[in-house]
Structure formats: structure tokens, C-alpha cells
Design a protein around this motif. Structure first.
Motif, PDB file in Angstrom:
ATOM      1  N   GLY A 380       3.282 -52.486 -21.286  1.00 13.94           N
ATOM      2  CA  GLY A 380       2.819 -53.858 -21.115  1.00 13.94           C
ATOM      3  C   GLY A 380       1.535 -54.063 -21.882  1.00 13.94           C
ATOM      4  O   GLY A 380       0.882 -53.105 -22.310  1.00 13.94           O
ATOM      5  N   ARG A 381       1.172 -55.309 -22.063  1.00 14.87           N
ATOM      6  CA  ARG A 381      -0.055 -55.612 -22.784  1.00 14.87           C
ATOM      7  C   ARG A 381      -1.266 -55.193 -21.956  1.00 14.87           C
ATOM      8  O   ARG A 381      -1.178 -54.958 -20.744  1.00 14.87           O
ATOM      9  CB  ARG A 381      -0.118 -57.108 -23.113  1.00 14.87           C
ATOM     10  CG  ARG A 381       0.961 -57.569 -24.077  1.00 14.87           C
ATOM     11  CD  ARG A 381       0.769 -59.021 -24.452  1.00 14.87           C
ATOM     12  NE  ARG A 381       1.810 -59.495 -25.351  1.00 14.87           N
ATOM     13  CZ  ARG A 381       1.784 -59.340 -26.673  1.00 14.87           C
ATOM     14  NH1 ARG A 381       0.768 -58.721 -27.245  1.00 14.87           N
ATOM     15  NH2 ARG A 381       2.774 -59.812 -27.423  1.00 14.87           N
ATOM     16  N   THR A 384      -2.334 -55.857 -17.863  1.00 15.72           N
ATOM     17  CA  THR A 384      -1.178 -56.175 -17.013  1.00 15.72           C
ATOM     18  C   THR A 384      -1.113 -55.298 -15.764  1.00 15.72           C
ATOM     19  O   THR A 384      -0.211 -55.478 -14.944  1.00 15.72           O
ATOM     20  CB  THR A 384       0.131 -56.018 -17.814  1.00 15.72           C
ATOM     21  OG1 THR A 384       0.181 -54.705 -18.395  1.00 15.72           O
ATOM     22  CG2 THR A 384       0.231 -57.064 -18.906  1.00 15.72           C
ATOM     23  N   TRP A 551       8.878 -52.771 -17.938  1.00 13.49           N
ATOM     24  CA  TRP A 551       8.082 -53.665 -18.783  1.00 13.49           C
ATOM     25  C   TRP A 551       7.323 -54.636 -17.879  1.00 13.49           C
ATOM     26  O   TRP A 551       7.922 -55.473 -17.197  1.00 13.49           O
ATOM     27  CB  TRP A 551       9.036 -54.387 -19.735  1.00 13.49           C
ATOM     28  CG  TRP A 551       8.418 -55.410 -20.631  1.00 13.49           C
ATOM     29  CD1 TRP A 551       7.111 -55.638 -20.880  1.00 13.49           C
ATOM     30  CD2 TRP A 551       9.144 -56.374 -21.418  1.00 13.49           C
ATOM     31  NE1 TRP A 551       6.948 -56.665 -21.768  1.00 13.49           N
ATOM     32  CE2 TRP A 551       8.191 -57.136 -22.125  1.00 13.49           C
ATOM     33  CE3 TRP A 551      10.499 -56.657 -21.609  1.00 13.49           C
ATOM     34  CZ2 TRP A 551       8.546 -58.162 -22.979  1.00 13.49           C
ATOM     35  CZ3 TRP A 551      10.850 -57.676 -22.467  1.00 13.49           C
ATOM     36  CH2 TRP A 551       9.879 -58.421 -23.145  1.00 13.49           C
ATOM     37  N   GLU A 553       4.735 -57.689 -17.072  1.00 15.59           N
ATOM     38  CA  GLU A 553       4.244 -58.924 -17.672  1.00 15.59           C
ATOM     39  C   GLU A 553       3.879 -59.890 -16.541  1.00 15.59           C
ATOM     40  O   GLU A 553       4.670 -60.121 -15.621  1.00 15.59           O
ATOM     41  CB  GLU A 553       5.315 -59.546 -18.578  1.00 15.59           C
ATOM     42  CG  GLU A 553       4.816 -60.743 -19.361  1.00 15.59           C
ATOM     43  CD  GLU A 553       5.866 -61.234 -20.355  1.00 15.59           C
ATOM     44  OE1 GLU A 553       5.867 -60.760 -21.499  1.00 15.59           O
ATOM     45  OE2 GLU A 553       6.695 -62.089 -19.959  1.00 15.59           O
ATOM     46  N   TYR A 572       9.327 -57.711 -26.433  1.00 14.93           N
ATOM     47  CA  TYR A 572       9.056 -56.306 -26.086  1.00 14.93           C
ATOM     48  C   TYR A 572       8.478 -55.572 -27.289  1.00 14.93           C
ATOM     49  O   TYR A 572       7.520 -54.810 -27.164  1.00 14.93           O
ATOM     50  CB  TYR A 572      10.346 -55.636 -25.617  1.00 14.93           C
ATOM     51  CG  TYR A 572      10.192 -54.165 -25.291  1.00 14.93           C
ATOM     52  CD1 TYR A 572       9.625 -53.749 -24.097  1.00 14.93           C
ATOM     53  CD2 TYR A 572      10.630 -53.187 -26.188  1.00 14.93           C
ATOM     54  CE1 TYR A 572       9.491 -52.400 -23.795  1.00 14.93           C
ATOM     55  CE2 TYR A 572      10.507 -51.840 -25.895  1.00 14.93           C
ATOM     56  CZ  TYR A 572       9.934 -51.444 -24.698  1.00 14.93           C
ATOM     57  OH  TYR A 572       9.799 -50.114 -24.409  1.00 14.93           O
ATOM     58  N   VAL A 575       4.790 -55.952 -27.829  1.00 12.55           N
ATOM     59  CA  VAL A 575       3.871 -55.174 -26.990  1.00 12.55           C
ATOM     60  C   VAL A 575       3.275 -54.026 -27.781  1.00 12.55           C
ATOM     61  O   VAL A 575       2.114 -53.646 -27.589  1.00 12.55           O
ATOM     62  CB  VAL A 575       4.608 -54.654 -25.730  1.00 12.55           C
ATOM     63  CG1 VAL A 575       3.732 -53.676 -24.956  1.00 12.55           C
ATOM     64  CG2 VAL A 575       5.026 -55.812 -24.839  1.00 12.55           C
TER      65      VAL A 575
END
Length: 582
Positions: A380-381, A384, A551, A553, A572, A575
């Protein structure tokens, strides 16, 4: 086996205003009880010294009367000499006992607060900051440790004026009444001193803690500061509160000096009044010359506000420090569980987990299942909540809502020892604790065998690095310069060595070179491992080797699927930026 990450934000420490909160008062009483015999002995010695000091004027007065009358006074002179010698011995004993009591109390307070900090885990640094915690554990604990001796000294200092008034009453009741006429004014001075000193000392210690926090942050980022060439700017930032610290210090001394000056103004007038009345009584033959001598000395003792000013100031400083320690102890630590952890494959489950930090919801009703024996990468970024999820999985922190289960048992209910044996952590910046390199890799709830340590080092590709050190595994950690990747390898070796059913890697591969990462992930994801693996991944290569990818978000799990399936989604792929899978 768990290790706390190095990072910590700035502290938010409220200023102290009241003299003692209920929790701080309880802490002070506990420190007094812990001192036990030493504090009792100090109090007795101090009171004995005060009693000897009260006897001395009477003995000197009696000796003077005998000398003036031409009678033998040798016995009374000898008694006066003995009292002077006794005062010297008692003062020396009080100094030794005071130092011992201070040291024991400070050591006990440090152990107590250190235990609380370790029980709080990462939330201690989140709440106060590493620098401020260090200031509380070092400076404030030493200052708070003086509280038992300060209380004993204050009792003795109070006994002096009380005894002086009683002695004046024994000589002549009118002398005591003269002095008591000014007692309310002296009491008001002492009350104002205690109130004003408390506020000043609290502000002073709070600013000290803020400067310590800024300094710790600067030391932790010294390479960044040097690379940016901002040493002067950072020095100015750390020292920026110095004028505020100076003002608080000046206020503290100003308050004490003002109280002493007022006392010096009032006390001599009362002493002079007592001596004048005693002189008048002498002319009428109602008191002797020796009584006049004793009365003058007792007047000094009874108006000894200067001593009380110093004792009250010392106690105010100790209590302000005690309050800062009590703030740490007031933080709620996670309650240890009582249930044993049954055998299981290491199935990890998060149900409706919500976590808030700084007024922001980082994880919002998150649900996630990691089947036992599988490897799940979490991506994830930035921001997050990936590292927060890792901390929740091993109960380094607790959720605000929802629950985390390991093999069907809420981790909050699991006995601490069982949980630490079942869960192993590796971090991006591991703290290598222990004397030698072998100690650092063995560090944990239970020490692994030497063969297991060596095997884990090979899996983490740390064995070749260690063998090149001057003394191999016996090299002192302080004498083993390491790169970021070498430190990560040792951290991984430590996690591998302690086994357990759940292995949590919080970005623990980020500093490895490509070849080393390939070997480590082959050992990590290879067949026959048996344990569940939860990885916080920032590289597509790492995510690609896991069985599945979660994942994150917006505080929730957007998808759980193999990496190659998720890779088809451009969001995705974004990321990982420009990185492509290998």
C-alpha cells in the motif's frame, strides 16, 4: 521476541500546575515506603540533630549562669562540648543516609518507570518521545529520588522552630507569645513559596524535556543533517527553548530569593522583639543572663524560615519531578492475557479492526485472514497503516475497536510469554540489543541454541559478515560497524532463530542488495518452513514471492489475491511506482 523500532515523534507533555496529583502523591508515598529503614533512620537522625540543637542553648545558658555565680561549671561545659560533637556526628550520619536514601529511591523509580515504558511498548515513544522519556528516566528520576530525604529534612526543619517556641515558653510564656504574634506572616510566606516554586519548577522541567526530545531527534538524524549541511540550523532549533528555560530558572531563583528576603525582613524583627522582652525581664530579675542567652538562640531557631525555605524548595523540585514520572505511569499499558495459546498452524485473523492515531482513523473496520503456514505480503502507499497492521498482529499495540486472533484466540487474551514465543519480529531498522553479536541474535524471551543461531544466520545471509568481524560471534556490538543491510540481516537472523508460528517482517528486506534479497526470500518462502509469514512489502519482487498479497487502501483491504493477478490493475502497479516485477 519483539523489538521496538527506533522512530518516535515529538512528545506532547502537559505542564505541571498542581503540587501533586493523586497518582504522583501515591508514587511519592510508595518511594517513602520503599526507602523504609533508610528513610526512618534519616528521620530519626535528623530529629535527634534538631533535639541536640535545641538542648545546646539551654546547656550553654546554664553554664553561663554558673560561671557568673562563681560556681563550678565544668560539667555543663563538658555537656555543651559533647552536644557540639554529637551535632557533628549526626550531621555526617544524616548526609550519608540522605545520599543512600536518594540513590535507592532514584534506582527504584527508574526500574519502575522503565518497566512501564517497556510495558507500553511503542506507544510510550508515541506519547512522550524518546528524548523526553530519557530526560524523565535520568534527570527527573534522580530529582524525584530526593523526595524521601526532602520530607525527612522538612520534618526536622519544622521541628526546630516548633521546639524553639516551646523552649521560649518554658523560659517565660511571654517570650513565646511575642514570637507567635508574627507566626501567621511567616506561614503566609512559606505557603506562597511552595505555590510559586512548584509552578516554576514544573515549567523548567517541561522545557528541559522538550529540549531533550529535540536533541534526540537531531542525533537520530545526524547523517541527514550533515548531508543537508544544516548543522547550524538544527543547533538553533534544539537550543531555541533555551531562553524559556533560562526564564523559568530565573523565576525559580527569584521566587526563592524573594521569599528569603521577606523572611530576613520579618525574622530579625521577631528575634529583636524576643531579646528585648527577655532583656526587660532580666532587669526585673524574672530571668537570668543564661536564660537571656538561651532565649536569643531559641528566637533564631524559632524564626528559622531560611532553612524552611530551602527545604520547601527542594521538596517542590522533587515533587515536580515525581509528577512527570507519574504521567508516564498513568499511561494505560495493555493488560497481559491469561489464556494459554493452544497448538495451531499460526492462522492470523483481524476482525473489524479500527485504529486511530492523532485524531485520524488509520485502519477503519479492517478484516483480514492469513491462513496458517502461508506467506502474505501487505502492500500500500505510504501512510496506509502497513506497519500499524504488523504491530497489531504481534500485539505491539492494541486496536481501538475490533480484535486480532491467533489460532482462534484473541491475542489480547493470550499469556505474554506464550505470545512472545509464538511471534517473531524483524524490522527495517532493528535495535540490536546485547553485549556481543551472538547476544544480539540470541536476544529474546528464550535463548535459542548456538546451532540454531548459526543456522538462522545462514538463512539470513549474515554468517559471512559475522565471520569477517575481528572476533566473529564474540565481537562486541559496539565494535562491529555495520551497514544498514548488515544490521537488517542480523535482525532477520534473530527473528529466524526464535522460530514461532508467526513471523512478522516490517519492511525488513528494504536495505538488502538484490543478491542477498534473493537468497533470503528463497529461505523465507521456501517449502517446509511451516510458519505463517506476514510481510510489509515495498518491492514488487518481494510481493511476487508471497502466496498472496493484501492491498491496503484508505484504511481497508482493497483486495487479497496473488501478486500476478493484482498486477493487472494499474492502480496496484502505481503503488510500486516505476518498478516492474522480476
Amino acid at each position: 521476541m519483539t523489538t521496538v523500532s527506533d522512530a518516535a515523534p515529538d512528545p506532547v507533555a502537559p505542564p505541571a500546575r498542581d503540587l501533586l496529583t493523586p497518582r504522583a502523591r501515591a508514587l511519592e508515598r510508595a518511594a517513602l515506603r520503599h526507602g523504609g529503614a533508610h528513610c526512618a533512620a534519616l528521620c530519626l537522625v535528623s530529629l535527634a540533630s534538631t533535639a541536640a540543637g535545641l538542648l545546646l542553648p539551654a546547656v550553654l545558658g546554664r553554664a553561663l549562669d554558673l560561671l557568673l555565680a562563681g560556681d563550678p561549671a565544668t560539667r555543663w561545659v563538658a555537656r555543651a562540648t559533647a552536644l557540639v560533637l554529637l551535632l557533628g556526628v549526626l550531621d555526617a550520619a544524616a548526609g550519608v543516609l540522605s545520599g543512600t536514601a536518594d540513590g535507592r529511591a532514584a534506582a527504584w523509580l527508574r526500574r519502575l518507570v522503565t518497566g512501564q515504558v517497556l510495558a507500553l511498548g511503542p506507544r510510550a515513544a508515541d506519547r512522550f518521545g524518546a528524548g523526553d522519556l530519557a530526560a524523565r528516566l535520568v534527570g527527573n528520576a534522580a530529582q524525584a529520588g530526593t523526595s524521601p530525604a526532602a520530607v525527612a529534612a522538612l520534618l526536622a526543619a519544622t521541628a526546630g522552630p516548633v521546639g524553639g517556641v516551646v523552649a521560649l515558653g518554658i523560659i517565660d510564656a511571654r517570650l513565646a507569645l511575642v514570637l507567635l504574634a508574627g507566626a501567621p506572616l511567616l506561614a503566609l510566606l512559606l505557603r506562597a513559596l511552595a505555590r510559586d516554586t512548584t509552578a516554576c519548577v514544573g515549567d523548567y522541567q517541561r522545557v528541559q524535556g522538550r529540549m531533550a526530545a529535540d536533541l534526540a531527534e537531531a542525533v537520530g538524524g545526524h547523517r541527514t543533517i550533515a548531508a543537508a549541511g544544516t548543522q547550524d540550523r538544527e543547533t538553533a532549533r534544539v537550543l531555541r527553548p533555551l531562553p524559556e528555560l533560562s526564564r523559568a530558572g530565573h523565576r525559580m531563583w527569584h521566587v526563592q530569593g524573594r521569599a528569603a528576603a521577606r523572611a530576613v525582613t520579618v525574622a530579625p524583627l521577631l528575634e529583636l522583639a524576643v531579646v528585648a522582652v527577655a532583656g526587660y525581664l532580666l532587669t526585673r530579675g524574672e530571668v537570668s543572663v543564661g536564660d537571656l542567652l538561651a532565649a536569643s538562640r531559641y528566637a533564631v531557631l524559632a524564626t528559622g524560615v531560611g532553612v524552611l525555605v530551602g527545604r520547601l524548595a527542594a521538596l517542590a523540585r522533587a515533587r515536580a519531578a515525581t509528577r512527570r514520572l507519574a504521567e508516564v505511569l498513568a499511561e494505560p499499558a495493555p493488560a497481559p492475557g491469561t489464556r494459554p495459546l493452544p497448538p495451531g498452524p499460526g492462522r492470523l485473523e483481524l476482525r473489524g479492526v479500527t485504529v486511530r492515531r492523532g485524531g485520524r482513523t488509520v485502519l477503519d473496520g479492517l478484516d483480514l485472514v492469513v491462513p496458517g503456514g502461508t506467506a502474505l505480503a501487505v502492500v500500500g502507499r505510504s501512510g496506509t497503516g502497513k506497519s500499524l497492521l504488523a504491530a497489531l498482529a504481534g500485539r505491539l499495540t492494541d486496536p481501538d475497536a475490533g480484535e486480532v486472533l491467533l489460532d482462534g484466540v484473541p491475542v489480547a487474551d493470550v499469556r505474554h510469554a506464550d505470545l512472545r514465543h509464538a511471534v517473531a519480529f524483524a524490522f527495517a531498522r532493528p535495535a540490536l540489543l546485547g553485549t556481543t553479536i551472538e547476544d544480539a541474535v540470541s536476544f529474546g524471551a528464550a535463548a535459542p541454541t548456538q546451532d540454531r543461531v548459526r543456522s538462522a544466520a545462514r538463512e539470513a545471509r549474515a554468517d559471512t559478515f559475522v565471520e569477517r568481524l575481528p572476533r566473529g560471534w564474540d565481537t562486541l556490538c559496539a565494535d562491529a560497524p555495520r551497514s544498514g543491510g548488515e544490521s537488517q540481516r542480523l535482525g532477520l537472523a534473530r527473528a529466524f532463530a526464535h522460530g514461532g508460528r508467526l513471523l512478522i517482517l516490517d519492511d525488513a528486506l528494504s536495505s538488502l542488495d538484490t543478491v542477498t534479497e534473493h537468497h533470503v526470500t528463497r529461505a523465507l518462502f521456501g517449502p517446509g518452513g511451516g510458519r505463517t509469514r506476514l510481510l510489509i512489502a515495498h518491492r514488487a519482487t518481494t510481493a511476487a514471492r508471497a502466496d498472496s498479497v493484501a492491498w491496503l487502501e484508505g484504511g481497508r483491504v482493497r483486495a487479497v489475491a496473488p501478486h500476478e493477478v493484482l498486477w493487472r490493475d494499474p492502480d496496484y502497479r502505481a503503488v510500486f511506482g516505476e518498478e516492474t516485477p522480476r
